[in-house]
Design an enzyme around this catalytic site. Sequence first.
Site, PDB file in Angstrom:
ATOM      1  CG  HIS A  79      -1.887  -1.133   1.247  1.00 16.22           C
ATOM      2  ND1 HIS A  79      -3.124  -1.073   0.647  1.00 16.22           N
ATOM      3  CD2 HIS A  79      -1.785  -2.381   1.776  1.00 16.22           C
ATOM      4  CE1 HIS A  79      -3.758  -2.234   0.828  1.00 16.22           C
ATOM      5  NE2 HIS A  79      -2.963  -3.050   1.500  1.00 16.22           N
ATOM      6  CG  HIS A 119      -9.121  -8.410   2.255  1.00 18.02           C
ATOM      7  ND1 HIS A 119      -8.179  -7.711   2.958  1.00 18.02           N
ATOM      8  CD2 HIS A 119     -10.129  -8.652   3.130  1.00 18.02           C
ATOM      9  CE1 HIS A 119      -8.608  -7.529   4.212  1.00 18.02           C
ATOM     10  NE2 HIS A 119      -9.792  -8.091   4.339  1.00 18.02           N
ATOM     11  CG  HIS A 164      -3.846 -10.528   3.648  1.00 19.31           C
ATOM     12  ND1 HIS A 164      -5.108 -11.054   3.611  1.00 19.31           N
ATOM     13  CD2 HIS A 164      -3.970  -9.227   3.276  1.00 19.31           C
ATOM     14  CE1 HIS A 164      -5.968 -10.107   3.250  1.00 19.31           C
ATOM     15  NE2 HIS A 164      -5.293  -8.992   3.028  1.00 19.31           N
ATOM     16  CG  ASN A 169      -8.627  -6.985   8.233  1.00 22.36           C
ATOM     17  OD1 ASN A 169      -8.790  -8.131   8.649  1.00 22.36           O
ATOM     18  ND2 ASN A 169      -9.517  -6.358   7.488  1.00 22.36           N
ATOM     19  CG  ASP A 202      -1.393  -6.213   3.837  1.00 25.07           C
ATOM     20  OD1 ASP A 202      -1.624  -5.169   3.187  1.00 25.07           O
ATOM     21  OD2 ASP A 202      -2.255  -6.769   4.541  1.00 25.07           O
ATOM     22  CG  HIS A 234      -2.272   3.021   8.978  1.00 24.31           C
ATOM     23  ND1 HIS A 234      -3.268   3.441   8.117  1.00 24.31           N
ATOM     24  CD2 HIS A 234      -2.330   1.665   8.984  1.00 24.31           C
ATOM     25  CE1 HIS A 234      -3.904   2.383   7.631  1.00 24.31           C
ATOM     26  NE2 HIS A 234      -3.350   1.296   8.126  1.00 24.31           N
ATOM     27  N   PRO A 273      -6.069  -0.635  10.807  1.00 22.15           N
ATOM     28  CG  PRO A 273      -7.277  -2.182   9.530  1.00 22.15           C
ATOM     29  CD  PRO A 273      -7.327  -0.773  10.071  1.00 22.15           C
ATOM     30  N   GLY A 274      -3.010  -2.362  10.084  1.00 21.81           N
ATOM     31  CA  GLY A 274      -1.920  -2.405   9.114  1.00 21.81           C
ATOM     32  C   GLY A 274      -0.567  -2.143   9.730  1.00 21.81           C
TER      33      GLY A 274
HETATM   34 ZN   LIG Z   1      -6.178  -7.181   2.781  1.00 23.73          ZN
HETATM   35 ZN   LIG Z   2      -3.498  -5.027   2.006  1.00 26.62          ZN
END
Ligand SMILES: [Zn+2]
Ligand SMILES: [Zn+2]
Lengths: 302, 186, 421
Positions: free
Chosen positions: C53, C172, C225, C271, C298, C302, C316-317
């Site tokens: 991302h 996902h 994931h 997530n 992934d 943030h 999330p992340g």
């Molecule tokens: Zn995802």
């Molecule tokens: Zn992702």
Amino acid sequence: MIKHLRSAADLDAATATLILDTAAEMAALAGREVKKLPALRGRTVVNLFYEDSTRTRISFEAAAKRLSADVINFSAKGSSVSKGESLKDTALTLQAMGADAVVIRHSASGAPHRLAEWVDGSVVNAGDGTHEHPTQALLDAYTMRSRLGRLEGLRVAIVGDVLHSRVARSNVLLLSTLGAQVTLVGPPTLIPVDLPEKLQVSYDLDSVLPDSDVVMMLRVQTERMQDSYFPSAREYSRRYGLDVPRLTKLPEHAIVMHPGPMNRGMEIAPEVADSPRSTIVEQVANGVSVRMAVLYLLLGGK
Amino acid sequence: MAQPRADAPSKIILEGADLSRVVDRIAHQILEKTSGATGTALLGIPTRGVPLAHRLAARIQAFEGVEVPVGSLDITLYRDDLRLQATRALGRTELPPGGIDGLRVILVDDVLFSGRSVRAALDALKDLGRPSSVQLAVLVDRGHRQLPIRADYVGKNIPTALSESVRVAVTEVDGADEVRLIGGLQ
Amino acid sequence: MAYLLKGVSILGGSPTDLLIHDGVISDKTDGNAEVIDAHGLVALPGLVDVHTHLREPGREDAETVQTGSRAAALGGYTAVCAMANTSPVADTAGVVEQVWRLGREAGLVDVQPIGAVTVGLAGKQMAELGAMATSAARVRIFSDDGFCVADPKMMRRALEYVKAFDGVIAQHAEEHRLTEGAQMHEGEVSTRLGLTGWPAVAEEAIIARDVLLAEHVGSRLHVCHVSTAGSVEVLRQAKARGVRVTAEVTPHHLLLTDEKASGYDPVFKVNPPLRTAEDVAALRQALLDGVIDVVATDHAPHAVQDKECEWAYARPGMLGLETALPILLSVFGEKWDLIADRMSVAPARIAGLAGHGGDLTRAGTPANLTLVDPSARWVVDPGQLASRSRNTPYAGMTLPGRIVATFLRGEATVLDGKVVK
Ligand SMILES: [Zn+2]
Ligand SMILES: [Zn+2]
């Protein structure tokens, strides 16, 4: 002494017992002419309430004031909290105000843990999301001990929406620490899927009652019905409500507890709530003594 | 206040029967000064003041057949040095069944030192009721007052250095009767 | 520019000299080549991330294509596939071309955009997949990542439709009705912490459905994931039946467990959520067995305010690009063939990135490679990372393996552990 009370797991048996013993002394002092004690003079206790809970806030406020602490109520309504200030920024403000203790009520589980990282003072959890409410568990234990004389070996049934109940979580931890045996009772949808092995679970209230010294009824929110946790209020109340016929199945000495606020007619029948076995009114009074004990033990020393 | 180390040398000042004789003497003095201990209540200050108060009451009963009401008065929440130490556990406060209003209250403590405990006790007492007068009985007076406070009944005066400390043991709490002076003997 | 890597160990083999010339691996000699003493360093084909991302356009306060590319190059990557959940969503040829162009301008890694499956990731209307495929960005992977393509009919159509241009749907897998309000793995820890549970079955049910759909229509499916032992079993059976399914696992799911949530620090909120030790063991075995084909980061940057808050309110992340290879080394040790395959060769194949994941021993292979010092140890300091964000779950951990240099088509993007441009 511990620095924070974020979870009932912060308490070992000795500390929990010290709190209960101290609460008993506080209760003895409550009947006197002059209710204020000077122990926390000059200390500042902030009530930081993100959720409306007049009962709990008033209880903490009364406890802090009886110990002569300065009390600041910082509620979500009409403060910067509702304008979207972050918990961290609020924490820094409280820090600048010199808060010696922050009593926090929050809809997010774990908010007291976060807060404790950002303030130097003590943090007391007054209910966080579906996590815990440790002072409620302490006042429940206090009530059981004063009615039944002991906690060790007591058989306690906690009945209802265990999944979403912070009262249940704190009670399970504290009662286990103090040697009571807990059985969780409710529809399987409202019991967490993964539980520590030592916990007993039953889906049948009637079979549990004859072997219980304490029955603690949890509040069941009707919203759970919309989310298919159970089909209807009527069915819930038939299967898991404590009514008069069920009351007679309890041993003679057993007591009935409820953390409030009650849904009369849903999880508890009005006659049961008002019966001499019910400790519901005592629980409220004991709440102040227990919270005085907690505040004194957290703030009374160096 | 600096405390002598635990392994500091010590000396026994009173022991067993000596201590009983001192208690008897205080009981006699109380009877004398209060014209027979009428209208009087004894309030022990926890921890060791409480059994001493009970002993005094028992001796007064034995000497004159007078029943003196006994209670306990915890001063922890009234101390002015709370923040200087780790949190203290509370002792018990238990007034005699008839209360203390209008009575002559005699506070009972083991050692009189700076006078701060007695001041805290007077503060606690004023929140509990309205005695007609307040007196003070102590087993040991070791001097070094920081406040204008004196005892009405003293079992034994023990001159001490500030570096020393006085430790009172009573059978009810410690398993034996003994008063010991610790430190400062080199 | 030419480089001569003296004494380098290709995939852990014996020391040799490697000449990079005209953008490819060369078997000639070049007296003008810059000599790099590579004794003790291991050469790997440049890593390829099929799940990154980069947040641009829309959340440039968290990451940009430029900062994400730096992080990637420093992590040993030469290509990353940028997820579509930007703002605006990468659901048109225009947006994917913008991302692709930003990647070219940064020039540190090949930024290969992923296109959204449905308009606005909303699951209602199929995005113009063909237009994205034929755009300058040449999109091959399509994903609504962040959301699951929940509607089975939409999923079936998408799987079928992308066959026309050899596309793949990256799912996902999350049955959202089972994860409403979910905050962490549903288990004993979530019960203790009073956080709403994200049950393993919510992932497994979707993967089971999707492999059946892919089997039915004969399409390629990629599972993002994978996080549970149950998902591994579903995949194992599907692959045994010959379903064209590939799967990825993240470094964090290979290392961390749900116990990390205990302090309520949202840096551990992700997530799908961190699972149990049994799941971690099953995922490791699946990666060794090839049931899981690739490691994908992934990488999810943030902004500070989205993590310095209550757990329930945090996004999330986790960051991943700069720590992925060290985490793999710490989990599996110096299994260089495994690492090269799962982090470069297989992901390049899935993403259709010719030129990446090539054989470094063959002359003419595009010079996309990275040099690792396996003996180096370093402590993760969030403030020292190249990413614009700080949300690494490994802060304070000592990790093995440091990227010394990275080359993209023969040009150094990282030298001496520092970004060149
Ligand atoms: Zn995802
Ligand atoms: Zn992702």
